[in-house]
Structures are given as C-alpha cells and as structure tokens.
Design a protein around this motif. Structure first.
Motif, PDB file in Angstrom:
ATOM      1  N   GLY A 144     -13.883   0.401  37.728  1.00  0.00           N
ATOM      2  CA  GLY A 144     -12.743  -0.480  37.567  1.00  0.00           C
ATOM      3  C   GLY A 144     -12.225  -0.486  36.140  1.00  0.00           C
ATOM      4  O   GLY A 144     -11.009  -0.488  35.907  1.00  0.00           O
ATOM      5  N   TRP A 145     -13.150  -0.502  35.185  1.00  0.00           N
ATOM      6  CA  TRP A 145     -12.760  -0.450  33.767  1.00  0.00           C
ATOM      7  C   TRP A 145     -11.957   0.817  33.499  1.00  0.00           C
ATOM      8  O   TRP A 145     -10.922   0.774  32.811  1.00  0.00           O
ATOM      9  CB  TRP A 145     -14.017  -0.504  32.902  1.00  0.00           C
ATOM     10  CG  TRP A 145     -13.782  -0.592  31.422  1.00  0.00           C
ATOM     11  CD1 TRP A 145     -13.116   0.305  30.638  1.00  0.00           C
ATOM     12  CD2 TRP A 145     -14.225  -1.634  30.539  1.00  0.00           C
ATOM     13  NE1 TRP A 145     -13.109  -0.106  29.332  1.00  0.00           N
ATOM     14  CE2 TRP A 145     -13.784  -1.289  29.237  1.00  0.00           C
ATOM     15  CE3 TRP A 145     -14.952  -2.796  30.716  1.00  0.00           C
ATOM     16  CZ2 TRP A 145     -14.047  -2.092  28.132  1.00  0.00           C
ATOM     17  CZ3 TRP A 145     -15.211  -3.592  29.608  1.00  0.00           C
ATOM     18  CH2 TRP A 145     -14.766  -3.245  28.344  1.00  0.00           C
ATOM     19  N   THR A 151     -13.496  -6.788  39.241  1.00  0.00           N
ATOM     20  CA  THR A 151     -14.043  -7.338  38.000  1.00  0.00           C
ATOM     21  C   THR A 151     -13.963  -6.313  36.873  1.00  0.00           C
ATOM     22  O   THR A 151     -13.579  -6.645  35.736  1.00  0.00           O
ATOM     23  CB  THR A 151     -15.493  -7.783  38.216  1.00  0.00           C
ATOM     24  OG1 THR A 151     -15.546  -8.762  39.253  1.00  0.00           O
ATOM     25  CG2 THR A 151     -16.080  -8.368  36.944  1.00  0.00           C
ATOM     26  N   GLY A 152     -14.326  -5.073  37.154  1.00  0.00           N
ATOM     27  CA  GLY A 152     -14.208  -4.034  36.139  1.00  0.00           C
ATOM     28  C   GLY A 152     -12.773  -3.822  35.695  1.00  0.00           C
ATOM     29  O   GLY A 152     -12.502  -3.574  34.513  1.00  0.00           O
ATOM     30  N   ILE A 153     -11.827  -3.916  36.637  1.00  0.00           N
ATOM     31  CA  ILE A 153     -10.409  -3.762  36.276  1.00  0.00           C
ATOM     32  C   ILE A 153      -9.982  -4.865  35.317  1.00  0.00           C
ATOM     33  O   ILE A 153      -9.292  -4.605  34.311  1.00  0.00           O
ATOM     34  CB  ILE A 153      -9.542  -3.780  37.551  1.00  0.00           C
ATOM     35  CG1 ILE A 153      -9.769  -2.496  38.359  1.00  0.00           C
ATOM     36  CG2 ILE A 153      -8.062  -3.931  37.204  1.00  0.00           C
ATOM     37  CD1 ILE A 153      -9.100  -2.504  39.720  1.00  0.00           C
ATOM     38  N   GLY A 210     -11.525  -4.150  31.865  1.00  0.00           N
ATOM     39  CA  GLY A 210     -10.858  -3.044  31.205  1.00  0.00           C
ATOM     40  C   GLY A 210      -9.444  -3.390  30.788  1.00  0.00           C
ATOM     41  O   GLY A 210      -8.984  -2.978  29.706  1.00  0.00           O
ATOM     42  N   ALA A 211      -8.725  -4.160  31.626  1.00  0.00           N
ATOM     43  CA  ALA A 211      -7.366  -4.564  31.266  1.00  0.00           C
ATOM     44  C   ALA A 211      -7.373  -5.474  30.044  1.00  0.00           C
ATOM     45  O   ALA A 211      -6.516  -5.363  29.157  1.00  0.00           O
ATOM     46  CB  ALA A 211      -6.705  -5.264  32.449  1.00  0.00           C
ATOM     47  N   THR A 212      -8.350  -6.379  29.968  1.00  0.00           N
ATOM     48  CA  THR A 212      -8.459  -7.255  28.802  1.00  0.00           C
ATOM     49  C   THR A 212      -8.761  -6.440  27.543  1.00  0.00           C
ATOM     50  O   THR A 212      -8.184  -6.690  26.476  1.00  0.00           O
ATOM     51  CB  THR A 212      -9.558  -8.301  29.026  1.00  0.00           C
ATOM     52  OG1 THR A 212      -9.231  -9.066  30.181  1.00  0.00           O
ATOM     53  CG2 THR A 212      -9.697  -9.224  27.833  1.00  0.00           C
ATOM     54  N   VAL A 268     -23.320  -1.714  41.630  1.00  0.00           N
ATOM     55  CA  VAL A 268     -22.578  -2.702  40.856  1.00  0.00           C
ATOM     56  C   VAL A 268     -22.194  -2.130  39.487  1.00  0.00           C
ATOM     57  O   VAL A 268     -21.043  -2.247  39.051  1.00  0.00           O
ATOM     58  CB  VAL A 268     -23.403  -3.993  40.697  1.00  0.00           C
ATOM     59  CG1 VAL A 268     -22.747  -4.934  39.700  1.00  0.00           C
ATOM     60  CG2 VAL A 268     -23.564  -4.687  42.042  1.00  0.00           C
ATOM     61  N   GLU A 269     -23.161  -1.513  38.801  1.00  0.00           N
ATOM     62  CA  GLU A 269     -22.863  -0.919  37.489  1.00  0.00           C
ATOM     63  C   GLU A 269     -21.764   0.132  37.610  1.00  0.00           C
ATOM     64  O   GLU A 269     -20.830   0.185  36.800  1.00  0.00           O
ATOM     65  CB  GLU A 269     -24.140  -0.289  36.910  1.00  0.00           C
ATOM     66  CG  GLU A 269     -25.231  -1.274  36.545  1.00  0.00           C
ATOM     67  CD  GLU A 269     -24.906  -2.068  35.291  1.00  0.00           C
ATOM     68  OE1 GLU A 269     -23.913  -1.719  34.606  1.00  0.00           O
ATOM     69  OE2 GLU A 269     -25.625  -3.034  35.003  1.00  0.00           O
ATOM     70  N   SER A 270     -21.893   0.982  38.608  1.00  0.00           N
ATOM     71  CA  SER A 270     -20.911   2.049  38.790  1.00  0.00           C
ATOM     72  C   SER A 270     -19.531   1.489  39.139  1.00  0.00           C
ATOM     73  O   SER A 270     -18.515   1.976  38.653  1.00  0.00           O
ATOM     74  CB  SER A 270     -21.389   3.005  39.887  1.00  0.00           C
ATOM     75  OG  SER A 270     -20.533   4.115  39.996  1.00  0.00           O
ATOM     76  N   ALA A 271     -19.481   0.445  39.987  1.00  0.00           N
ATOM     77  CA  ALA A 271     -18.206  -0.155  40.360  1.00  0.00           C
ATOM     78  C   ALA A 271     -17.530  -0.810  39.163  1.00  0.00           C
ATOM     79  O   ALA A 271     -16.305  -0.707  38.994  1.00  0.00           O
ATOM     80  CB  ALA A 271     -18.424  -1.180  41.468  1.00  0.00           C
TER      81      ALA A 271
END
Length: 673
Positions: free
Chosen positions: A390-391, A486-488, A491-493, A383-386
C-alpha cells in the motif's frame, strides 16, 4: 537494548541522564573508534575541566580523538570524509552549538551550518553515533543568549534526527527508542513473505476466487502495481478503456520498515486559518462558503499555501479482497469479483464517475481473509507485505503527480471486518456499528445481519487477551483490504498527498494507521458518511467531519466521486474570486461637502440659511449687510493676508447653483444657527 542493523544513531538525553555512556556502549565492540570532541576548552573552570577529564578516562586506549571546537563548520567535513568501515562517535552537539554561537565565530549562518551537518550525516558511509542534550522539555530561558542556544540546539536535533536511522532518548539511564532503524534482510535469507491472495492455513480460501489476483513469484516479493488509466465516457462507437489489476511480474523491493511511532509530516498549521481568513475578504455575497470552508482550509494546510489550487490530478484506488465466514453473510457469491472486473473494464458506477471527474482508476487485489471468528484473518508476513504494498502504491501515485487519492473498496464482508476493527480500537459494540444488510432487491436481511454480528462478537472474544497493537489488529481482524488501505494512508502521508475517505474500510484503515503514525488522520478528508453507523463513530473518534449528508449508497468510492465536483468548485472559487472592493467616502468629495451645515443637512449659506451673526438672514459681508460687531454699513475692510478667502462650494445635481445672496424663507431668522 538491541540495535542491530543501524548505520547512524542520535542519542538524546538530559543532563546526567547517561546518554554518553549509552552511546559509548553502542561502539564498544568496534576495533577502533574515532571520538570527535566538539566542546571548547575548560579555561579557568575547574568543574568543567573535571567533566572533560571524566569523559577522557572512559575512552579505551584504542580510540583516537579529534577536536572540532576551533571551527564548528569542520564537524560536517569530518563526518563527510569518513570511510566505510570506520566508526565515529560525536559527543556532543550541545558543545558544538555553543561554539557555533560563540561571538568569535560571528556572524555565522546557523541555519546553513546545521543543514550542512544534517546532509553530511545522511550521506555518511561510516557507522556514526551522535550525542546531544534534549532541551525541548525544559523551561524557556529568560535570557536572549539562552533562548538562542535552545532554539539552535532544537533545530540541530530535529535536522540530525531526520537524517539518522535511529533515535534513542535516554531518561534516567533507560534508553527509549524514538525512531526505529530500517534493518535490511541478510543476503542469505529470503525476503519477507509476499503479498498474496492465499492464506497458507488449512481450511482457508485459495486465490481462485479473486478477480485478477496478483501473482507472486517463488521468492515472495511484492506484486507489480496494477496499470492506471483514465476511463472515458461510453459512446456508441467506442469501448471503455480496460484498467486491469495486478500484473504477473514481481518486485524484490522490501519497502519501508513500518513500525509504531513513524515520524511523518504534518500539514501546515498556519495555512489553513489564513485561507479561511482570506475567504472573508473575497467578493462573495451573503455568508459565503459555509461548510465548504473546511475544504478550503484542508487543501490550504496540505498544500502549504493560503490560496490552494483545485485538485486536477485525481486517482481512485479500488481495493478488492473478500472475507469468508460469517463476516460475508448476506452477500451474493462472486458479486464483489464482478464489481472489480466491471470497474477494471471501465464500466459501472465507479468507472463512470471516474470518467466524469477525469480521474485515474486502479483496481488492486488484496489478500483474501480467513474467517475472523475462527482464527487470524492474515498471517503476520501478509500484514507486513500488505502494508509495504500500500505504501508503494501511494508513492507511485505521488511520483505520477497525483494531487488527491480517493480510497474505495468492494470486498465481500468488508463492512463486518471494519466494524471489528472499530470495536477493537474504539471500544464500540458490534450491533451499534454494523449497518443493516440490504438485499439485491432493496430489502433488509436481518438474519444475515445477526450472522455478521455473531462473527464479529466471536472474533472479539477470541482475541480478548491479545494485544491491540496496530499490526495485531490487522492480522486478527482487519484482513487484506484494510491492511493495504492502511499502507496507502501511511505512504500518502509520507509524500504529503491528501486522501478522500469514503466508507467503512477507509475509516477503519485510518484508525489503524493512527496507531502507527498519528499524522495520517490530518491528511484525510471525509466526503460523506452515507448514514453508515461505523463511519459516523470512526469519524467522531478521528476528529473528521463529513462534508455532506447525502446518504448516498452508490458504493464505497463512488459516493466520494459524486461529491468531488462540489469540492473542486469551492477550491476554484476560493482561488479565482477577486478581493471585495472597499467602499470609503472622501471627506472632501462632492458626495459629502465640507463646511458647516444647517439643521436640514444642507450647507450653511446656501439656499435660505445665512451664517450665524446676521439676524436678517443674509450672508454677512455681502451686499448691504455689515459683519457682526461693525456699526457702519460702508464697504468692507480688506481681509488680512493670513486669513484665507472663503468660497461657498457649488453643489452638484438638482438645486440652486448660484452662490449669490438670497432672502431667507424664514424672515424671523429662527432657523439660522
């Protein structure tokens, strides 16, 4: 409270909250501390002198003291000159702002001085603790000087908090962490487990079923991002451009420390209403933009301008990560892999629509998920890596100049996982948010739908006593696609990049990201709900309104690309249309002649009507008629110099053009006056 790994800390608190004592405890283990005192002298105030004396009495003899009250600009210089290995304690910014606003230091550019301080804090190589009063929770002062102090201190607190690694709020002696520190892993310990497609648990799937899976090195670093290309429309002479998926190399970059309470930017809350108000002034017939006003308002807020530009650089992120077990009931084996490879080859619905829109397409393999009814979908390390992966994908897109991200997914069983996340975070019932299972021939597979409902029900029962923390939900129910998505979004925000959502995976990721950083949902736009019950409910929870109701079933991401040209057209019109011209009438123009008018709306004295005071229907003072009140019929007396001459206006267009006297058509004179 453990704060290992910090370099700079801002400690906030109210009066007598214990903020200074807590700050001093953070540096108690330092061999030497440089205490930077900012407050001015007590003068003839005995109570203030007692406060300063109490602060001095608490400091160990090994501490050195440095005062900056004589010149508030010197505080930034002291912090900037600090060396690695030193420890500084600044107490406090309230006293510093008081000196900054002192008339003896005016005129002073408060904003520039605060910016200098924040820049010095951000670049400081020493361990730095700053103490400041929190005035944002108090009433607005009734005096101009009081308001100036609270405004300046509030601005200083915000700037310094943004520059510090950690922010702590002390309330009644109890420290509360507001901003977590980014803790770097020790050199001797390996980095966090990488983003992989395998779940290292007995009975769980292996990477073999994934298309173009991202290989990971033995150190477990994040995979290299997949290549991005713009698909071309197919012709008989050329072949589509291969887009591909993750490469074989790996990056050792650990990425940000993603924890609940992230402080991310918000869109401009004034630009949106200003853009909508501007639409009312454009030269548009009838009612104008209708529902598409939301698009203009959203683009204006995310771009920070009342005249937003259309999105010209768009990137589609297609996430592929399969689920096993009951969540994937009713799906053809290998179908999602085929879809991912088809898109990577520039073929299929998604690639064709991306080519039509001139959008880049990036196929991303997410970790495969274990059966959620039996155990966690992912490990905590995955989860942390995903999330970090994504970020990083969002940051790479922003660095490439991408103005809009489109989130897409094609994993088997993703709809059931999204329903499980929605049920866990919003309290929904699985049967109410699980869409019907449609077969390849367009039929309805009720048995597969019931198997998915049972899988989600069992997963929720298995996790009923577990925390509903965002990362726990991703690990237990969400799986790889939703975790990377979720990471995306986060990171987009962080990079102020809007995201166009489409389908259950996108809205489920938005629900999870909301619990990590509430700002993310304000950067998301929902193109179409597609008739999916999960998307409808999640949109209602998030406060998102679908722009269209086309009920498209082209696949997650393809629906959004179908609507995208309409959204671009609205933004292009809003930016390029001229302002509607004003249609005002000049009081002295020929269209509205000045002077008195008769009962028919014509100027008096023109045509058959004569000025009042002449019973014969002829103009007074012209010909043989005398002015009213003069008994002689002789020549007129010359007018006085201070009375201007009167000239009848000559009307334009059809009708009489002479101002010579004429006999009235009404000899009785009843129409006059």
């Amino acid at each position: 409270m453990s704060l290992d790994g910090w370099n700079s800390v801002l400690v906030l608190g109210g009066i007598r909250s214990g903020k200074s004592e807590f700050a001093e405890s953070l540096v108690a283990d330092a061999a030497s501390v440089r205490y930077v005192a900012t407050a001015a002298g007590a003068g003839d105030d005995p109570e203030w002198s007692a406060r300063l004396a109490a602060h001095r009495a608490r400091r160990p003899a090994s501490w050195s003291t440095e005062e900056t009250a004589a010149d508030p600009r010197r505080l930034a210089d002291v912090i900037a000159a600090a060396r690695p290995g030193e420890t500084l304690l600044v107490d406090d910014l309230g006293g510093w702002v008081t000196v900054l606003l002192d008339p003896a230091h005016q005129p002073a550019d408060d904003t520039a001085t605060i910016d200098e301080l924040a820049a010095a804090v951000r670049a400081c190589p020493a361990r730095l603790v700053l103490v400041s009063p929190e005035v944002g929770l108090s009433l607005v002062p009734t005096t101009p000087l009081g308001r100036a102090f609270t405004d300046a201190l509030g601005a200083a607190n915000r700037a310094v908090a943004d520059a510090c690694d950690t922010v702590i709020l002390v309330v009644a002696g109890q420290p509360c962490r507001l901003k977590p520190a980014e803790v770097a892993p020790a050199a001797s310990s390996p980095p966090t487990t990488a983003l992989t497609t395998a779940v290292p648990t007995q009975g769980r799937p292996t990477p073999g079923a994934s298309a173009g899976a991202a290989p990971v090195d033995s150190a477990g670093a994040l995979p290299v991002s997949p290549p991005v290309s713009t698909p071309e429309l197919p012709t008989t002479e050329t072949t589509p451009t291969v887009i591909g998926s993750a490469g074989a190399a790996a990056s050792a970059e650990s990425g940000p420390d993603i924890q609940p309470g992230l402080e991310l930017p918000m869109p401009d809350d004034e630009a949106g209403p200003q853009a909508v108000a501007r639409l009312a002034t454009l030269d548009v017939p009838v009612t104008g933009f209708g529902v598409l006003e939301q698009v203009v308002s959203f683009a204006a807020a995310t771009q920070g301008t009342s005249t937003p530009a259309t999105w010209r650089s768009v990137r589609v992120l297609l996430l592929h990560g399969d689920y096993t077990g009951g969540a994937a009931a009713g799906t053809l084996p290998g179908e999602s892999t085929r879809r991912a490879r088809q898109a990577a080859a520039g073929q299929g619905v998604l690639a064709r629509l991306a080519a039509e829109n001139g959008a880049g397409l990036q196929v991303i393999d997410a970790p495969a998920a274990a059966p959620i009814e039996e155990g966690p979908a992912l490990t905590a390390e995955q989860v942390e890596s995903a999330l970090r992966y994504g970020w990083r994908l969002a940051e790479e897109a922003a660095d490439a100049g991408v103005q809009l991200l489109v989130l897409a997914a094609c994993g088997a069983g993703a709809e059931a996982a999204a329903a499980a996340v929605l049920a866990a975070t919003a309290g929904a019932e699985p049967p109410a948010v699980l869409a019907r299972v449609v077969t390849e021939n367009g039929g309805i597979d009720d048995l597969a739908w019931m198997a998915r409902c049972a899988a989600v029900r069992d997963a929720l029962h298995r996790t009923r006593r577990r925390s509903r923390d965002a990362k726990e939900v991703l690990a237990q129910l969400g799986g790889g696609e939703i975790a990377v998505a979720t990471g995306i979004l986060l990171g987009a925000t962080a990079r102020r990049t809007p995201v166009l959502l489409d389908g259950p995976v996108g809205v489920a990721a938005c629900l999870v990201s909301r619990d990590l950083a509430g700002q993310t949902r304000h950067w998301c736009l929902l193109a179409d709900h597609g008739g999916d019950p999960a998307v409808r409910l999640a949109a209602d929870v998030l406060g998102l309104t679908a722009l269209t109701e086309l009920r498209l079933g082209l696949g997650e991401g393809a629906n959004a690309l179908t609507v995208l040209p309409l959204l671009r057209s609205a933004l292009a019109l809003a930016a390029d249309l001229p302002i509607r011209p004003e249609r005002s009438t000049d009081a002295g123009s020929a269209e509205a002649p000045a002077g008195p008018t008769d009962g028919d709306g014509e100027p008096a004295g023109n045509g058959d009507a004569a000025p009042a005071g002449n019973g014969g229907g002829e103009p007074a003072g012209n010909g043989d008629a005398a002015p009213a009140g003069d008994g002689d019929a002789g020549p007129q007396e010359p007018a006085e110099e201070d009375e201007p001459d009167f000239r009848e206006p000559e009307p334009e267009g059809p009708g009489p053009t002479s101002t010579s006297p004429a006999r009235s058509a009404d000899p009785t004179g009843t129409r006059v006056g």
